[in-house]
Design an enzyme around this catalytic site. Structure first.
Site, mmCIF file in Angstrom:
data_model
loop_
_atom_site.group_PDB
_atom_site.id
_atom_site.type_symbol
_atom_site.label_atom_id
_atom_site.label_comp_id
_atom_site.label_asym_id
_atom_site.label_seq_id
_atom_site.Cartn_x
_atom_site.Cartn_y
_atom_site.Cartn_z
ATOM 1 N N LYS A 1 0.298 3.643 -2.868
ATOM 2 C CA LYS A 1 -0.913 4.659 -2.964
ATOM 3 C C LYS A 1 -0.135 6.125 -2.817
ATOM 4 C CE LYS A 1 -4.530 2.188 -0.615
ATOM 5 N NZ LYS A 1 -4.185 0.697 -0.341
ATOM 6 N N SER B 1 -6.095 3.474 4.505
ATOM 7 C CA SER B 1 -5.432 2.810 3.313
ATOM 8 C C SER B 1 -6.529 2.317 2.386
ATOM 9 C CB SER B 1 -4.435 1.773 3.761
ATOM 10 O OG SER B 1 -3.515 1.472 2.661
ATOM 11 N N SER C 1 0.826 -1.125 0.210
ATOM 12 C CA SER C 1 -0.040 0.119 0.102
ATOM 13 C C SER C 1 0.565 1.220 0.044
ATOM 14 C CB SER C 1 -0.946 0.047 1.312
ATOM 15 O OG SER C 1 -2.061 -0.940 0.815
#
Length: 342
Positions: free
Chosen positions: A71, A126, A68
């Site tokens: 991102k 997230s 993640s």
């Protein structure tokens, strides 16, 4: 965990971006620095985002799976392009391929949300659902894939040469990689933005009510915000393939240090404990400590311009040389012809 796929090889020139010392798969720290903390992360780096100096790292240019922390590249790409007040509708395609057990902010199909709320859900929780919506909206006619394509264009612009996105959220996808060095370039772009800093430091945010869902609050998953002095924000990541990943930025006494780590295990310290140890190590170094530097997009433009100017200069020089060489030859021929005339 599943076996890591073999990443594409990194050529020698790319390994040297930021300095020759960074072209290593092993540890690189200043000669007079104390030993770096022992960590399980297979690649890491500590860098000063203000000065651009890289203070140390391990395999800084080695390709690893991001999870993640990908991102952040989505934010660096689309935050400058999307109006935070724009309200967008969530479509079935945004949620259809997401595991309900994955990280989600709680969007509902048909729900209408401001872009700003989606950024908060992306960075605080997230949210993979938020990532899909943002990528689709930012991707224009090409939809989510257009958003991913834009992420890869932004990586090239930032000179994050070891980074390639396959999904907007960081969920594992074919050919998806990044590096500890690249993550520092991406973090530098993100934390240069006031809106990003405000979003990622938000403790609690409200998600507006929808016809089939009441309003609710989301809280920031970054527990270091209230544990580490000067913490500006951070982003965690985890998949079975990537293991634990992390990007965090702390500012103290005018120094803004970023720690980026990939491939960490949950024990003994986990990615957050390893990040704290590496940041403490970095802040203990003198401000002029360096093993390399973070490159900028402007340098690439400057070098391209210099190449163009040099090329034009060479071409002009060759033209002048041609004139100098050919003109006297013509004169000599004319003189000879004149000498042979009666």
């Amino acid at each position: 965990p599943p076996a890591l796929p073999t990443p594409p090889p990194v050529d020698t020139a790319q390994r040297k971006v930021g300095g020759d010392a960074l072209a290593t798969a092993g540890l690189v720290i200043p000669a007079d620095a104390p030993p770096a903390p022992a960590v399980t992360a297979t690649a890491w780096q500590v860098a000063d985002l203000n000065s651009g100096e890289v203070l140390g790292g391990c395999g800084p240019h080695e390709r690893r799976t991001p999870a993640s922390v990908q991102k952040l590249l989505l934010a660096a790409t689309l935050m400058p392009r999307l109006d935070p007040k724009q309200v967008v509708e969530v479509k079935r395609e945004d949620l259809a391929d997401l595991d309900p057990g994955s990280s989600l902010m709680g969007l509902v199909e048909g729900g209408r949300y401001p872009i700003e709320t989606l950024w908060l859900g992306l960075l605080l929780k997230s949210g993979n659902d938020a990532a899909n919506v943002l990528a689709r909206v930012g991707g224009g006619e090409k939809g989510r894939q257009g958003g991913v394509d834009a992420m890869n264009e932004e990586a090239r612009r930032l000179r994050a040469n070891q980074t390639h996105a396959a999904t907007p959220s960081g969920l594992d996808g074919p050919g998806q990689y990044t590096s500890a060095y690249d993550l520092a370039l991406i973090a530098r772009a993100c934390f240069a933005r006031e809106d990003f800093r405000r979003y990622i430091a938000t403790r609690v945010a409200e998600v507006p009510a929808q016809p089939n869902k009441p309003a609710f609050q989301i809280t920031n998953d970054n527990t270091l915000l209230d544990r580490v002095p000067g913490m500006l924000g951070g982003k965690t990541g985890f998949t079975q393939l990537a293991r634990q990943t992390y990007v965090g930025v702390v500012e103290r006494d005018g120094r803004r240090l970023a720690v980026t780590l990939l491939g960490a295990e949950t024990a003994p310290l986990g990615s957050l404990g390893e990040a704290i140890a590496l940041l403490d190590w970095g802040f203990a170094l003198p401000p002029n400590s360096s093993v390399g530097r973070l490159v900028t997009p402007e340098e690439k433009k400057s070098s391209s311009l210099a190449f163009l100017v040099t090329g034009l200069g060479v071409a002009a020089g060759l033209t002048v040389m041609a004139l100098v060489v050919t003109t006297p030859l013509r004169r000599r021929r004319g003189e000879r012809r004149g000498a042979n005339q009666p």
